[in-house]
Each structure stands twice: as structure tokens, then as C-alpha cells.
Design a protein around this motif. Structure first.
Motif, mmCIF file in Angstrom:
data_model
loop_
_atom_site.group_PDB
_atom_site.id
_atom_site.type_symbol
_atom_site.label_atom_id
_atom_site.label_comp_id
_atom_site.label_asym_id
_atom_site.label_seq_id
_atom_site.Cartn_x
_atom_site.Cartn_y
_atom_site.Cartn_z
ATOM 1 N N GLU A 1 12.658 1.010 -2.487
ATOM 2 C CA GLU A 1 11.355 1.126 -2.685
ATOM 3 C C GLU A 1 10.709 -0.194 -1.879
ATOM 4 O O GLU A 1 11.309 -1.308 -2.219
ATOM 5 C CB GLU A 1 10.939 0.627 -4.506
ATOM 6 C CG GLU A 1 9.485 0.581 -4.821
ATOM 7 C CD GLU A 1 9.369 0.673 -6.055
ATOM 8 O OE1 GLU A 1 10.000 1.362 -6.843
ATOM 9 O OE2 GLU A 1 7.990 0.109 -6.326
ATOM 10 N N CYS A 2 9.775 0.110 -1.100
ATOM 11 C CA CYS A 2 9.075 -1.169 -0.378
ATOM 12 C C CYS A 2 8.415 -2.009 -1.162
ATOM 13 O O CYS A 2 7.772 -1.726 -2.100
ATOM 14 C CB CYS A 2 8.188 -0.127 0.556
ATOM 15 S SG CYS A 2 7.356 -1.636 1.675
ATOM 16 N N PRO A 3 8.767 -3.338 -1.064
ATOM 17 C CA PRO A 3 8.054 -4.331 -1.859
ATOM 18 C C PRO A 3 6.502 -4.459 -1.697
ATOM 19 O O PRO A 3 5.829 -4.825 -2.735
ATOM 20 C CB PRO A 3 8.681 -5.474 -1.443
ATOM 21 C CG PRO A 3 9.150 -5.140 -0.075
ATOM 22 C CD PRO A 3 9.427 -4.007 0.016
ATOM 23 N N LEU A 4 6.116 -3.839 -0.772
ATOM 24 C CA LEU A 4 4.560 -3.915 -0.610
ATOM 25 C C LEU A 4 3.624 -3.019 -1.113
ATOM 26 O O LEU A 4 2.817 -3.346 -2.028
ATOM 27 C CB LEU A 4 4.210 -4.089 0.911
ATOM 28 C CG LEU A 4 2.829 -4.656 1.378
ATOM 29 C CD1 LEU A 4 2.842 -6.249 0.860
ATOM 30 C CD2 LEU A 4 2.749 -4.917 3.094
ATOM 31 N N HIS A 5 3.890 -1.674 -0.825
ATOM 32 C CA HIS A 5 2.987 -0.717 -1.598
ATOM 33 C C HIS A 5 3.536 0.208 -2.326
ATOM 34 O O HIS A 5 2.942 1.253 -2.555
ATOM 35 C CB HIS A 5 2.177 -0.003 -0.444
ATOM 36 C CG HIS A 5 1.443 -1.017 0.391
ATOM 37 N ND1 HIS A 5 1.515 -1.183 1.727
ATOM 38 C CD2 HIS A 5 0.435 -1.739 0.084
ATOM 39 C CE1 HIS A 5 0.705 -2.159 2.218
ATOM 40 N NE2 HIS A 5 0.049 -2.631 1.232
ATOM 41 N N GLY A 6 5.137 0.141 -2.312
ATOM 42 C CA GLY A 6 5.967 1.027 -3.091
ATOM 43 C C GLY A 6 6.196 2.370 -2.723
ATOM 44 O O GLY A 6 6.734 2.952 -3.339
ATOM 45 N N PRO B 1 7.661 1.486 7.949
ATOM 46 C CA PRO B 1 7.043 2.383 8.789
ATOM 47 C C PRO B 1 5.591 2.221 8.271
ATOM 48 O O PRO B 1 4.540 2.733 9.141
ATOM 49 C CB PRO B 1 7.556 3.610 8.924
ATOM 50 C CG PRO B 1 8.336 3.950 7.778
ATOM 51 C CD PRO B 1 8.812 2.545 7.083
ATOM 52 N N HIS B 2 5.274 1.966 7.029
ATOM 53 C CA HIS B 2 3.750 2.075 6.607
ATOM 54 C C HIS B 2 3.029 0.783 7.155
ATOM 55 O O HIS B 2 2.002 0.957 7.635
ATOM 56 C CB HIS B 2 3.660 2.130 5.140
ATOM 57 C CG HIS B 2 2.191 2.098 4.512
ATOM 58 N ND1 HIS B 2 1.859 1.116 3.688
ATOM 59 C CD2 HIS B 2 1.387 2.991 4.774
ATOM 60 C CE1 HIS B 2 0.498 1.377 3.338
ATOM 61 N NE2 HIS B 2 0.339 2.508 4.175
ATOM 62 N N ALA B 3 3.510 -0.333 6.865
ATOM 63 C CA ALA B 3 2.615 -1.316 7.370
ATOM 64 C C ALA B 3 3.785 -2.583 7.921
ATOM 65 O O ALA B 3 4.440 -2.109 8.580
ATOM 66 C CB ALA B 3 1.833 -2.069 6.155
HETATM 67 S S1 FES Z 1 4.528 -1.463 3.797
HETATM 68 FE FE1 FES Z 1 5.953 -0.314 2.759
HETATM 69 S S2 FES Z 1 4.549 0.966 1.590
HETATM 70 FE FE2 FES Z 1 3.067 -0.281 2.581
#
Ligand code: FES
Length: 105
Positions: A63-68, A46-48
Motif C-alpha cells: 500500500e502506497c504511503p501517500l494516497h493508499g 506511478p501515481h505521484a
Molecule cells: S503517490 Fe502513491 S497513491 Fe498517490
């Protein structure tokens, strides 16, 4: 109305301690297997925009692979930012070798 269980994938495709990407009616769902327990959440962070199934599963945390960002796959709760919104979670069961979820309309 009774809950409707929908096949998401074959259980054999979900390896222990890993996440598996599925799509049901255009919805991206991540199925997680932690030892012999299964969990399901929406798969898009849900972040990006990143697929959590491409991230790192440790116990019941993904853990999200993009921003952690880290999430609890049992409750969907954010454990660490930068994400601020919890993940949607879905009820899961294994039936006749299928992973099935209740996916609200
Ligand atoms: S897209 Fe998942 S933490 Fe940014």
C-alpha cells in the motif's frame, strides 16, 4: 542475449514481511520479502511520488504511503486506486547471499 543478473542488495538486509529500498544505476527498486520469497518492483509509485518501500506490506500487497493505492507485488497490478498504472516488476533470485534482479536496459 542472455539475461544479466545484477546485485541489488544483500539478502540479509531484507527482513521478513517487509520492503527494502535499493538503487541500482539510478533506478529505485523495492525488494520485498514475504516469508522466504522475494519480489522486486520499481519503488516509485506511478501515481505521484512516494516510495512504496515506505508503505505497508500485507502478504503480497503493498500500500502506497501517500494516497493508499494498493499493488500486487507479484504482477505489479493495481488492486486499488488512485494509481492507474501497474508497477514494473523484476525477476529476482538469491545467489550467494545476494538479492539479484534482471533489470532491463
Ligand atoms: S503517490 Fe502513491 S497513491 Fe498517490
Amino acid at each position: 542475449m542472455d539475461a544479466v543478473w545484477t546485485k541489488v542488495c544483500d539478502a540479509q538486509h531484507v527482513q521478513p514481511d517487509s520492503a527494502f529500498a535499493c538503487e541500482v544505476d539510478g533506478r529505485m527498486i523495492a525488494i520485498y520479502r514475504v516469508e522466504d520469497r522475494y519480489f522486486a518492483t520499481e519503488n516509485v509509485c506511478p501515481h505521484a511520488y512516494a516510495l512504496l518501500s515506505d508503505g505497508w506490506l500485507e502478504g503480497t500487497e503493498i500500500e502506497c504511503p501517500l494516497h493508499g493505492a494498493r499493488f500486487d507485488i507479484q504482477s505489479g497490478a493495481v488492486l486499488e486506486g488512485p494509481a492507474e498504472c501497474a508497477l514494473k516488476t523484476y525477476a529476482v533470485r538469491i545467489e550467494a547471499g545476494e538479492v539479484q534482479c534482471i533489470i532491463p536496459a
